[in-house]
Write a protein that holds these residues in place. Structure first.
Motif, PDB file in Angstrom:
ATOM      1  N   PHE A   1       0.437  -1.115  -0.441  1.00  0.00           N
ATOM      2  CA  PHE A   1       0.336  -0.382   0.236  1.00  0.00           C
ATOM      3  C   PHE A   1       0.520   1.368   0.211  1.00  0.00           C
ATOM      4  O   PHE A   1       0.322   2.199  -0.266  1.00  0.00           O
ATOM      5  CB  PHE A   1      -0.724  -0.240   1.316  1.00  0.00           C
ATOM      6  CG  PHE A   1      -2.238  -1.085   1.451  1.00  0.00           C
ATOM      7  CD1 PHE A   1      -3.011  -0.958   0.827  1.00  0.00           C
ATOM      8  CD2 PHE A   1      -1.808  -2.469   1.791  1.00  0.00           C
ATOM      9  CE1 PHE A   1      -4.531  -1.903   0.517  1.00  0.00           C
ATOM     10  CE2 PHE A   1      -2.149  -3.448   1.635  1.00  0.00           C
ATOM     11  CZ  PHE A   1      -4.055  -3.284   1.017  1.00  0.00           C
ATOM     12  N   GLU A   2       2.127   1.569   0.647  1.00  0.00           N
ATOM     13  CA  GLU A   2       2.953   2.388   1.093  1.00  0.00           C
ATOM     14  C   GLU A   2       3.388   2.654  -0.346  1.00  0.00           C
ATOM     15  O   GLU A   2       3.772   3.687  -0.775  1.00  0.00           O
ATOM     16  CB  GLU A   2       3.738   1.971   1.664  1.00  0.00           C
ATOM     17  CG  GLU A   2       2.895   2.345   3.622  1.00  0.00           C
ATOM     18  CD  GLU A   2       2.148   3.885   3.763  1.00  0.00           C
ATOM     19  OE1 GLU A   2       1.923   4.269   3.368  1.00  0.00           O
ATOM     20  OE2 GLU A   2       1.795   3.183   5.255  1.00  0.00           O
TER      21      GLU A   2
ATOM     22  N   ARG B   1       1.335   4.240  -2.791  1.00  0.00           N
ATOM     23  CA  ARG B   1       1.121   5.503  -2.279  1.00  0.00           C
ATOM     24  C   ARG B   1       2.534   6.728  -2.668  1.00  0.00           C
ATOM     25  O   ARG B   1       1.689   7.933  -3.329  1.00  0.00           O
ATOM     26  CB  ARG B   1       0.907   5.919  -0.948  1.00  0.00           C
ATOM     27  CG  ARG B   1       0.589   6.899  -0.059  1.00  0.00           C
ATOM     28  CD  ARG B   1       1.065   7.000   1.517  1.00  0.00           C
ATOM     29  NE  ARG B   1       0.923   8.191   2.355  1.00  0.00           N
ATOM     30  CZ  ARG B   1       0.098   8.472   3.296  1.00  0.00           C
ATOM     31  NH1 ARG B   1       0.151   7.401   3.672  1.00  0.00           N
ATOM     32  NH2 ARG B   1      -0.300   9.976   3.557  1.00  0.00           N
TER      33      ARG B   1
ATOM     34  N   ARG C   1      -2.072  13.051   0.819  1.00  0.00           N
ATOM     35  CA  ARG C   1      -3.163  13.210   0.936  1.00  0.00           C
ATOM     36  C   ARG C   1      -3.826  12.507  -0.165  1.00  0.00           C
ATOM     37  O   ARG C   1      -4.765  11.576   0.466  1.00  0.00           O
ATOM     38  CB  ARG C   1      -4.182  13.807   1.646  1.00  0.00           C
ATOM     39  CG  ARG C   1      -3.110  14.590   2.945  1.00  0.00           C
ATOM     40  CD  ARG C   1      -4.199  15.519   3.307  1.00  0.00           C
ATOM     41  NE  ARG C   1      -3.826  15.170   4.901  1.00  0.00           N
ATOM     42  CZ  ARG C   1      -3.689  15.193   6.281  1.00  0.00           C
ATOM     43  NH1 ARG C   1      -5.391  15.025   6.123  1.00  0.00           N
ATOM     44  NH2 ARG C   1      -3.434  15.209   6.981  1.00  0.00           N
ATOM     45  N   LEU C   2      -4.151  12.578  -1.330  1.00  0.00           N
ATOM     46  CA  LEU C   2      -4.775  11.949  -2.042  1.00  0.00           C
ATOM     47  C   LEU C   2      -4.794  11.236  -2.869  1.00  0.00           C
ATOM     48  O   LEU C   2      -4.965   9.834  -3.258  1.00  0.00           O
ATOM     49  CB  LEU C   2      -4.134  13.287  -3.885  1.00  0.00           C
ATOM     50  CG  LEU C   2      -5.382  12.609  -5.312  1.00  0.00           C
ATOM     51  CD1 LEU C   2      -7.059  12.457  -4.719  1.00  0.00           C
ATOM     52  CD2 LEU C   2      -5.552  14.104  -5.938  1.00  0.00           C
TER      53      LEU C   2
ATOM     54  N   ARG D   1      -3.163   8.617  -1.170  1.00  0.00           N
ATOM     55  CA  ARG D   1      -3.544   7.487  -0.274  1.00  0.00           C
ATOM     56  C   ARG D   1      -4.975   7.538   0.133  1.00  0.00           C
ATOM     57  O   ARG D   1      -5.344   6.443  -0.192  1.00  0.00           O
ATOM     58  CB  ARG D   1      -3.449   8.284   1.953  1.00  0.00           C
ATOM     59  CG  ARG D   1      -3.624   7.417   2.727  1.00  0.00           C
ATOM     60  CD  ARG D   1      -3.874   8.858   4.084  1.00  0.00           C
ATOM     61  NE  ARG D   1      -4.163   9.512   4.099  1.00  0.00           N
ATOM     62  CZ  ARG D   1      -3.765   9.998   5.610  1.00  0.00           C
ATOM     63  NH1 ARG D   1      -3.427  10.010   7.204  1.00  0.00           N
ATOM     64  NH2 ARG D   1      -4.906  10.808   5.909  1.00  0.00           N
ATOM     65  N   PHE D   2      -5.775   8.634  -0.562  1.00  0.00           N
ATOM     66  CA  PHE D   2      -6.772   8.161  -0.637  1.00  0.00           C
ATOM     67  C   PHE D   2      -7.403   7.276  -1.438  1.00  0.00           C
ATOM     68  O   PHE D   2      -7.919   6.599  -1.932  1.00  0.00           O
ATOM     69  CB  PHE D   2      -7.775   9.509  -0.545  1.00  0.00           C
ATOM     70  CG  PHE D   2      -9.241   9.230  -1.112  1.00  0.00           C
ATOM     71  CD1 PHE D   2     -10.223   9.082  -0.547  1.00  0.00           C
ATOM     72  CD2 PHE D   2      -9.586   9.515  -2.885  1.00  0.00           C
ATOM     73  CE1 PHE D   2     -11.381   8.335  -0.331  1.00  0.00           C
ATOM     74  CE2 PHE D   2     -10.965   9.127  -2.995  1.00  0.00           C
ATOM     75  CZ  PHE D   2     -11.915   8.530  -1.904  1.00  0.00           C
TER      76      PHE D   2
ATOM     77  N   GLY E   1      -7.087   3.848  -1.140  1.00  0.00           N
ATOM     78  CA  GLY E   1      -7.719   3.066  -0.205  1.00  0.00           C
ATOM     79  C   GLY E   1      -8.756   2.471  -0.820  1.00  0.00           C
ATOM     80  O   GLY E   1      -9.516   2.035  -1.599  1.00  0.00           O
ATOM     81  N   ALA E   2      -9.323   4.165  -1.352  1.00  0.00           N
ATOM     82  CA  ALA E   2     -10.252   4.005  -2.177  1.00  0.00           C
ATOM     83  C   ALA E   2     -10.254   2.777  -3.461  1.00  0.00           C
ATOM     84  O   ALA E   2     -11.398   1.880  -4.049  1.00  0.00           O
ATOM     85  CB  ALA E   2     -10.160   4.636  -3.337  1.00  0.00           C
TER      86      ALA E   2
ATOM     87  N   THR F   1      -8.655   0.042  -3.490  1.00  0.00           N
ATOM     88  CA  THR F   1      -8.047  -1.198  -2.512  1.00  0.00           C
ATOM     89  C   THR F   1     -10.173  -1.785  -2.454  1.00  0.00           C
ATOM     90  O   THR F   1     -10.342  -2.538  -3.181  1.00  0.00           O
ATOM     91  CB  THR F   1      -8.005  -0.683  -0.855  1.00  0.00           C
ATOM     92  OG1 THR F   1      -6.750  -1.198  -1.360  1.00  0.00           O
ATOM     93  CG2 THR F   1      -7.790  -2.458  -0.414  1.00  0.00           C
ATOM     94  N   GLY F   2     -10.847  -0.846  -2.077  1.00  0.00           N
ATOM     95  CA  GLY F   2     -11.672  -1.184  -1.608  1.00  0.00           C
ATOM     96  C   GLY F   2     -12.624  -1.124  -3.412  1.00  0.00           C
ATOM     97  O   GLY F   2     -13.637  -2.374  -2.862  1.00  0.00           O
ATOM     98  N   LEU F   3     -12.674  -0.362  -4.270  1.00  0.00           N
ATOM     99  CA  LEU F   3     -13.535  -0.502  -5.243  1.00  0.00           C
ATOM    100  C   LEU F   3     -13.101  -2.250  -6.010  1.00  0.00           C
ATOM    101  O   LEU F   3     -14.105  -2.586  -6.481  1.00  0.00           O
ATOM    102  CB  LEU F   3     -12.566  -0.031  -6.518  1.00  0.00           C
ATOM    103  CG  LEU F   3     -13.600   1.661  -6.387  1.00  0.00           C
ATOM    104  CD1 LEU F   3     -14.232   2.967  -4.935  1.00  0.00           C
ATOM    105  CD2 LEU F   3     -13.084   2.700  -7.229  1.00  0.00           C
TER     106      LEU F   3
ATOM    107  N   MET G   1     -14.946   6.700  -9.778  1.00  0.00           N
ATOM    108  CA  MET G   1     -14.708   7.582  -8.730  1.00  0.00           C
ATOM    109  C   MET G   1     -13.083   8.323  -9.651  1.00  0.00           C
ATOM    110  O   MET G   1     -13.851   9.561  -9.529  1.00  0.00           O
ATOM    111  CB  MET G   1     -13.052   6.713  -8.770  1.00  0.00           C
ATOM    112  CG  MET G   1     -11.604   7.926  -7.343  1.00  0.00           C
ATOM    113  SD  MET G   1     -10.813   5.887  -7.596  1.00  0.00           S
ATOM    114  CE  MET G   1      -9.203   6.591  -8.661  1.00  0.00           C
TER     115      MET G   1
ATOM    116  N   LEU H   1     -13.770  12.789  -8.260  1.00  0.00           N
ATOM    117  CA  LEU H   1     -12.976  13.335  -8.154  1.00  0.00           C
ATOM    118  C   LEU H   1     -12.382  14.400  -8.718  1.00  0.00           C
ATOM    119  O   LEU H   1     -11.886  15.154  -8.413  1.00  0.00           O
ATOM    120  CB  LEU H   1     -11.966  12.414  -7.675  1.00  0.00           C
ATOM    121  CG  LEU H   1     -11.543  11.388  -6.190  1.00  0.00           C
ATOM    122  CD1 LEU H   1     -10.483  10.708  -6.447  1.00  0.00           C
ATOM    123  CD2 LEU H   1     -11.797  11.990  -4.960  1.00  0.00           C
TER     124      LEU H   1
END
Lengths: 207, 207
Positions: B120-121, B124, B148-149, B151-152, B155-156, B158-160, B180, B184
């Protein structure tokens, strides 16, 4: 069944559910034995099988219990309620074992052979309802589709939680949820509403 | 090591990696035995242990191989490259076992006792780099924080993917990724750039 018996059954069911949530949250689905769960609940295996049929039945009940642990904490409507659902969710992920277990089971279900989108679809349905209210109240920017936005929010929150859990033990989950709204509101909310909606952990911290 | 031997070693490593990816993608971490993996690769257990040390070492290598399977497919820069990364990712999730296994292992790692945010990192970090380029080129709206974008977005996405996989076997993952960006871009891109950036599956369909 008499109403006393029904109440007793409901309490027993809830005790099994809570014990199972704690065990699933601690060790995951594979390592959670039904024996360990009923010992934690102080009940018999019979009680578990009567109410949930199997370990998988328990896991399904927990995955689908997520929204009912959130809704009682909300008073707002429309887009503010939509924001508040995610704030309450981020806040309660810290300390509600039923919610934590439900989310963990839903995300890791592939590893124990399950493939059930029900909990995701129920969140989406619930969110779309509030976004429909927001649209009727003129809170959404023209062209924002409540159903697609709901679908995106469910997916995004799922992934935010996974990443936050791995990177920070969920310590920054609330911050990540607030970031999400800072990014989304200017696109999805009408201008006046985007300024009025409050995205602030304080909204849930006193609960 | 001579260069011929080094090439041979790299090929063997890649064969183990691909066989492991196929097996992990098909049956998940728990059910994937090292014996099954080396049989699939047509190699010995020794080759697996020499290159990866253990089954967990293999899983870690796969989780961290994600970005390198995406980057070669990109030509654009800045915000368009950021969009393209996610389009290529959605497209290749359909058919690249190394990517699919990496994503599955990263998401389900909790169920086999791992807790590693590295993949993940790294995503990012990679995304933040492209967003920094975008910011320097004046493509981002004032106040948009690349880190921050990024990072978002990690995450987004991953979940999508998780939600799309459960609900539709990933058949609508590309549509969800496009949604998305539709949500955005008006918030994060400067006005001219938001109109210019292309969010379109056609960008990757011919590859």
């Amino acid at each position: 069944m008499s109403s006393v018996k029904a109440q007793q059954a409901a309490r027993t069911r809830q005790r099994v559910l809570l014990a199972a949530a704690e065990v699933f949250d601690e060790v995951g689905y594979e390592q959670a034995s039904v024996t360990r769960i009923v010992e934690r609940a102080g009940l018999t295996l019979g009680a578990l099988y009567f109410h949930f049929g199997s370990k998988q039945g328990l896991a399904e009940a927990l995955m689908n219990a997520q929204p009912t642990t959130i809704e009682p904490h909300l008073e707002s409507t429309g887009l503010q309620r939509m924001v508040d659902i995610t704030l309450v969710w981020a806040d309660r992920m810290e300390r509600d074992p039923i919610l934590r277990a439900g989310v963990r089971l839903a995300v890791e279900q592939g590893s124990h052979g399950m493939n059930d989108a029900t909990s995701f679809e129920e969140w989406r349905e619930l969110m779309r309802g509030h976004l429909d209210v927001a649209r009727r109240a003129g809170e959404l920017r023209e062209g924002t589709c409540p159903d697609r936005l709901a679908r995106f929010l469910v997916g995004a929150c799922t992934g935010l939680q996974i990443y936050s859990n791995l990177a920070a033990g969920r310590a920054d989950l609330m911050e990540r949820v607030c970031d999400m709204w800072d990014l989304l509101l200017p696109s999805v909310a009408s201008e006046a509403v985007a300024r009025g909606v409050r995205v602030d952990p304080v909204r849930v911290s006193s609960r």
